[in-house]
Design a protein around this motif. Sequence first.
Motif, short mmCIF file in Angstrom:
data_model
loop_
_atom_site.label_atom_id
_atom_site.label_comp_id
_atom_site.label_asym_id
_atom_site.label_seq_id
_atom_site.Cartn_x
_atom_site.Cartn_y
_atom_site.Cartn_z
N GLY A 8 -29.30 -27.96 22.95
CA GLY A 8 -29.61 -28.90 24.02
C GLY A 8 -29.36 -28.27 25.37
N ARG A 9 -29.49 -29.08 26.40
CA ARG A 9 -29.29 -28.60 27.78
C ARG A 9 -27.96 -29.10 28.33
NH1 ARG A 9 -33.33 -25.75 29.72
NH2 ARG A 9 -35.33 -25.94 28.67
N ILE A 10 -27.32 -28.25 29.11
CA ILE A 10 -26.06 -28.63 29.77
C ILE A 10 -26.39 -29.72 30.78
CG2 ILE A 10 -24.18 -27.81 31.24
CD1 ILE A 10 -24.67 -25.02 29.94
N SER A 29 -21.10 -31.92 28.87
CA SER A 29 -21.97 -32.76 28.06
C SER A 29 -23.21 -31.97 27.71
CB SER A 29 -22.38 -34.02 28.82
OG SER A 29 -21.31 -34.90 28.94
N LEU A 30 -23.63 -32.13 26.47
CA LEU A 30 -24.83 -31.46 26.00
C LEU A 30 -25.89 -32.53 25.74
CD1 LEU A 30 -25.76 -28.58 25.27
CD2 LEU A 30 -25.21 -29.14 22.90
N ALA A 31 -27.02 -32.43 26.43
CA ALA A 31 -28.13 -33.37 26.24
C ALA A 31 -29.00 -32.84 25.11
CB ALA A 31 -28.94 -33.50 27.52
N VAL A 32 -28.94 -33.53 23.97
CA VAL A 32 -29.67 -33.12 22.77
C VAL A 32 -30.82 -34.09 22.57
CG1 VAL A 32 -29.49 -32.70 20.29
CG2 VAL A 32 -27.55 -32.18 21.79
N LEU A 66 -30.47 -24.18 28.57
CA LEU A 66 -30.61 -24.47 27.15
C LEU A 66 -29.64 -23.60 26.37
CD1 LEU A 66 -32.29 -26.04 25.00
CD2 LEU A 66 -33.75 -24.01 24.88
N VAL A 67 -28.77 -24.23 25.58
CA VAL A 67 -27.77 -23.51 24.79
C VAL A 67 -27.72 -24.08 23.38
CG1 VAL A 67 -26.33 -22.89 26.79
CG2 VAL A 67 -25.86 -25.00 25.53
N GLY A 68 -27.22 -23.27 22.48
CA GLY A 68 -26.92 -23.72 21.13
C GLY A 68 -25.43 -23.60 20.91
N VAL A 69 -24.83 -24.62 20.32
CA VAL A 69 -23.39 -24.58 20.06
C VAL A 69 -23.13 -24.83 18.58
CG1 VAL A 69 -22.78 -25.35 22.39
CG2 VAL A 69 -22.99 -27.04 20.59
#
Length: 126
Positions: A8-10, A29-32, A66-69
């Motif tokens: 998602g995006r930070i 917060s991660l917007a998924v 955009l990141v993956g955690v």
Amino acid sequence: MNQVMLVGRIAHDLVLRTTTTGKSVLSFSLAVPQAFSADDKADFLPCVIWNQGAENMMKHCEKGMLVGVTGRLQRRMYESENMKNYIVEVIVSDIRFYAKAQKKPVQEPFFMKPDIQQPIMPREGG
């Protein structure tokens, strides 16, 4: 097994804090995006990353990226105004950087709108 993987995006600007014991911690917060959502809805999931990961994220990430955690879910309780509040958050163990924030290009107008409040004065001598 308690493991979660999200992309998602930070969702907001990052703030790095240091605990009283000297550990670095970063909450975000991660917007998924919701799958099969007709109107691009997203879930905003609270995430926490510690130590060197927090410092690296602060250096290399920004709002909108955009990141993956990968991590685990943790439920915790905190008190505010004499109420017990419970929260479920992702304790991040690994983060992948996929794309920088999407910047909207600034578009300059290609024409000027006339000011209709001002009368057009004829040129002198013309």
